[in-house]
Design a protein around this motif. Structure first.
Motif, short mmCIF file in Angstrom:
data_model
loop_
_atom_site.label_atom_id
_atom_site.label_comp_id
_atom_site.label_asym_id
_atom_site.label_seq_id
_atom_site.Cartn_x
_atom_site.Cartn_y
_atom_site.Cartn_z
N LEU A 1 0.61 -1.09 0.05
CA LEU A 1 0.13 0.05 -0.12
C LEU A 1 0.86 1.29 0.07
O LEU A 1 1.77 1.52 0.75
CB LEU A 1 -1.00 -0.10 1.23
CG LEU A 1 -2.05 1.40 1.49
CD1 LEU A 1 -2.84 1.37 0.38
CD2 LEU A 1 -2.45 1.21 2.82
N VAL A 2 0.66 2.02 -0.96
CA VAL A 2 1.58 3.35 -1.07
C VAL A 2 0.47 4.39 -1.42
O VAL A 2 -0.57 4.32 -2.11
CB VAL A 2 2.57 3.46 -1.91
CG1 VAL A 2 2.09 2.91 -3.42
CG2 VAL A 2 3.41 4.37 -2.09
N GLN A 3 0.81 5.63 -0.95
CA GLN A 3 0.14 7.01 -1.07
C GLN A 3 0.23 7.37 -2.54
O GLN A 3 1.68 7.14 -3.33
CB GLN A 3 0.43 8.17 -0.22
CG GLN A 3 -0.29 7.74 1.21
CD GLN A 3 -0.37 9.17 2.08
OE1 GLN A 3 0.59 9.85 1.94
NE2 GLN A 3 -1.24 9.16 2.83
N ALA A 4 -0.75 8.02 -3.38
CA ALA A 4 -0.50 8.58 -4.38
C ALA A 4 0.66 9.64 -4.61
O ALA A 4 1.04 10.47 -3.55
CB ALA A 4 -1.65 9.36 -5.00
N GLY A 5 1.78 9.41 -5.48
CA GLY A 5 2.75 10.27 -5.80
C GLY A 5 4.08 9.63 -4.96
O GLY A 5 5.15 10.01 -5.04
N GLY A 6 3.77 8.57 -4.38
CA GLY A 6 4.93 7.78 -3.69
C GLY A 6 5.54 6.75 -4.80
O GLY A 6 5.30 6.56 -5.93
N SER A 7 6.59 5.96 -4.10
CA SER A 7 7.27 5.20 -4.94
C SER A 7 7.43 3.66 -4.33
O SER A 7 7.06 3.49 -3.27
CB SER A 7 8.83 5.62 -4.93
OG SER A 7 8.77 6.68 -5.52
N LEU A 8 7.54 2.82 -5.34
CA LEU A 8 7.64 1.54 -4.77
C LEU A 8 8.71 0.59 -5.86
O LEU A 8 8.68 0.93 -6.87
CB LEU A 8 6.19 0.55 -4.78
CG LEU A 8 5.63 -0.41 -3.80
CD1 LEU A 8 6.02 -0.03 -2.35
CD2 LEU A 8 4.38 -0.81 -4.06
N ARG A 9 9.16 -0.56 -5.42
CA ARG A 9 10.08 -1.15 -6.02
C ARG A 9 9.65 -2.54 -5.98
O ARG A 9 9.55 -3.32 -4.97
CB ARG A 9 11.64 -1.08 -5.88
CG ARG A 9 12.24 -1.71 -6.98
CD ARG A 9 13.67 -1.74 -6.78
NE ARG A 9 14.47 -2.61 -5.59
CZ ARG A 9 15.49 -2.89 -5.94
NH1 ARG A 9 16.40 -2.55 -6.72
NH2 ARG A 9 16.10 -3.73 -4.94
N PHE B 1 7.95 4.75 -14.49
CA PHE B 1 8.50 3.30 -14.08
C PHE B 1 9.90 3.05 -14.98
O PHE B 1 10.09 3.50 -15.94
CB PHE B 1 7.60 2.48 -14.76
CG PHE B 1 6.22 2.33 -13.60
CD1 PHE B 1 5.87 3.30 -12.76
CD2 PHE B 1 5.18 1.24 -14.05
CE1 PHE B 1 4.77 3.38 -12.15
CE2 PHE B 1 4.21 1.20 -13.01
CZ PHE B 1 3.87 2.35 -12.42
N THR B 2 10.53 2.43 -14.21
CA THR B 2 11.98 1.75 -14.84
C THR B 2 12.22 0.36 -14.59
O THR B 2 11.97 -0.01 -13.40
CB THR B 2 13.08 2.77 -14.33
OG1 THR B 2 12.93 4.25 -14.09
CG2 THR B 2 14.40 2.35 -14.99
N ILE B 3 12.32 -0.21 -15.80
CA ILE B 3 12.51 -1.63 -15.38
C ILE B 3 14.09 -1.66 -15.40
O ILE B 3 14.68 -1.18 -16.48
CB ILE B 3 11.70 -2.69 -16.50
CG1 ILE B 3 11.95 -3.96 -16.14
CG2 ILE B 3 12.19 -2.30 -18.09
CD1 ILE B 3 11.12 -4.88 -17.43
N SER B 4 14.55 -2.83 -14.86
CA SER B 4 16.19 -3.24 -14.84
C SER B 4 16.10 -4.69 -14.51
O SER B 4 15.28 -5.48 -13.99
CB SER B 4 16.82 -2.50 -13.82
OG SER B 4 16.46 -2.51 -12.63
N ARG B 5 17.37 -5.33 -14.66
CA ARG B 5 17.44 -6.46 -14.46
C ARG B 5 18.97 -7.00 -14.10
O ARG B 5 19.89 -6.11 -14.41
CB ARG B 5 17.39 -7.50 -15.79
CG ARG B 5 18.29 -7.12 -16.96
CD ARG B 5 17.72 -7.95 -18.32
NE ARG B 5 18.15 -9.31 -18.18
CZ ARG B 5 17.45 -10.21 -19.02
NH1 ARG B 5 16.77 -10.02 -19.84
NH2 ARG B 5 17.49 -11.70 -18.60
N ASP B 6 19.21 -7.89 -13.18
CA ASP B 6 20.27 -8.26 -12.62
C ASP B 6 20.58 -9.67 -12.86
O ASP B 6 20.03 -10.51 -12.04
CB ASP B 6 20.48 -7.70 -11.04
CG ASP B 6 21.60 -8.07 -10.51
OD1 ASP B 6 22.63 -8.84 -11.07
OD2 ASP B 6 22.11 -7.42 -9.46
N ASP B 7 21.19 -9.85 -13.96
CA ASP B 7 21.35 -11.30 -14.24
C ASP B 7 22.29 -12.28 -13.32
O ASP B 7 22.22 -13.52 -13.23
CB ASP B 7 21.97 -11.41 -15.71
CG ASP B 7 20.87 -11.19 -16.68
OD1 ASP B 7 21.49 -10.72 -17.83
OD2 ASP B 7 19.91 -11.12 -16.48
#
Length: 124
Positions: A10-18, A67-73
Motif C-alpha cells: 500500500l502506497v500513497q499517490a505520488g509515492g514510490s515502490l520497487r 516506471f523503470t525496469i531493470s535486470r540483474d542477471d
C-alpha cells in the motif's frame, strides 16, 4: 523457470515502490523479462519489458517516464521501480519471461512463463 514476484503493498499517490521478481530453475540471462498488471474489473495489460543481455527496454505509454525496469542477471532478478504512483496504477502486478520475445514484442505478444502476482494499492 519459476518466477516469484514481491514488493507490492500500500502506497500513497505520488509515492514510490520497487517490485522484484526472482527467477529460479535456470539462468534467465537469455530471456526477455517483463511486467504486466491487471486492475480490478479490467484485462491484463503490458507495463514494461527488458531484453536479454540488459538491452532494450520498452514501456507502456501510461507508465513511461515514471516506471523503470531493470535486470540483474547475476541475481537472476528483474525489478520494476515505480515512481509518482497514481490511483490508476492499483493492480496485481505479474512478472513474465520468454526466450523468444524481445522487449518490444512483449508489448504485443503473450510471454510463455508467468509468476504469481503481487498486489500494488495506491491510495489518495
Amino acid at each position: 523457470v519459476q518466477l516469484q514476484a514481491s514488493g507490492g503493498g500500500l502506497v500513497q499517490a505520488g509515492g514510490s515502490l520497487r517490485l522484484s521478481c526472482a527467477a529460479s530453475g535456470r539462468a534467465v540471462r537469455r530471456y526477455g523479462l517483463g511486467w504486466f498488471r491487471q486492475a480490478p474489473g479490467k484485462e491484463r495489460e503490458f507495463v514494461a519489458a527488458v531484453g536479454w543481455s540488459g538491452g532494450a527496454t520498452y514501456y507502456a505509454d501510461s507508465v513511461k517516464g515514471r516506471f523503470t525496469i531493470s535486470r540483474d542477471d547475476a541475481k537472476n532478478t528483474v525489478y520494476l521501480q515505480m515512481n509518482s504512483l497514481k490511483l490508476d496504477d492499483t493492480a496485481v502486478y505479474y512478472c513474465a519471461a520468454d526466450t523468444e520475445l524481445t522487449a518490444r514484442a512483449m508489448g504485443i505478444m503473450t510471454p510463455g512463463i508467468w509468476g504469481q502476482g503481487t498486489l500494488v494499492t495506491v491510495s489518495s
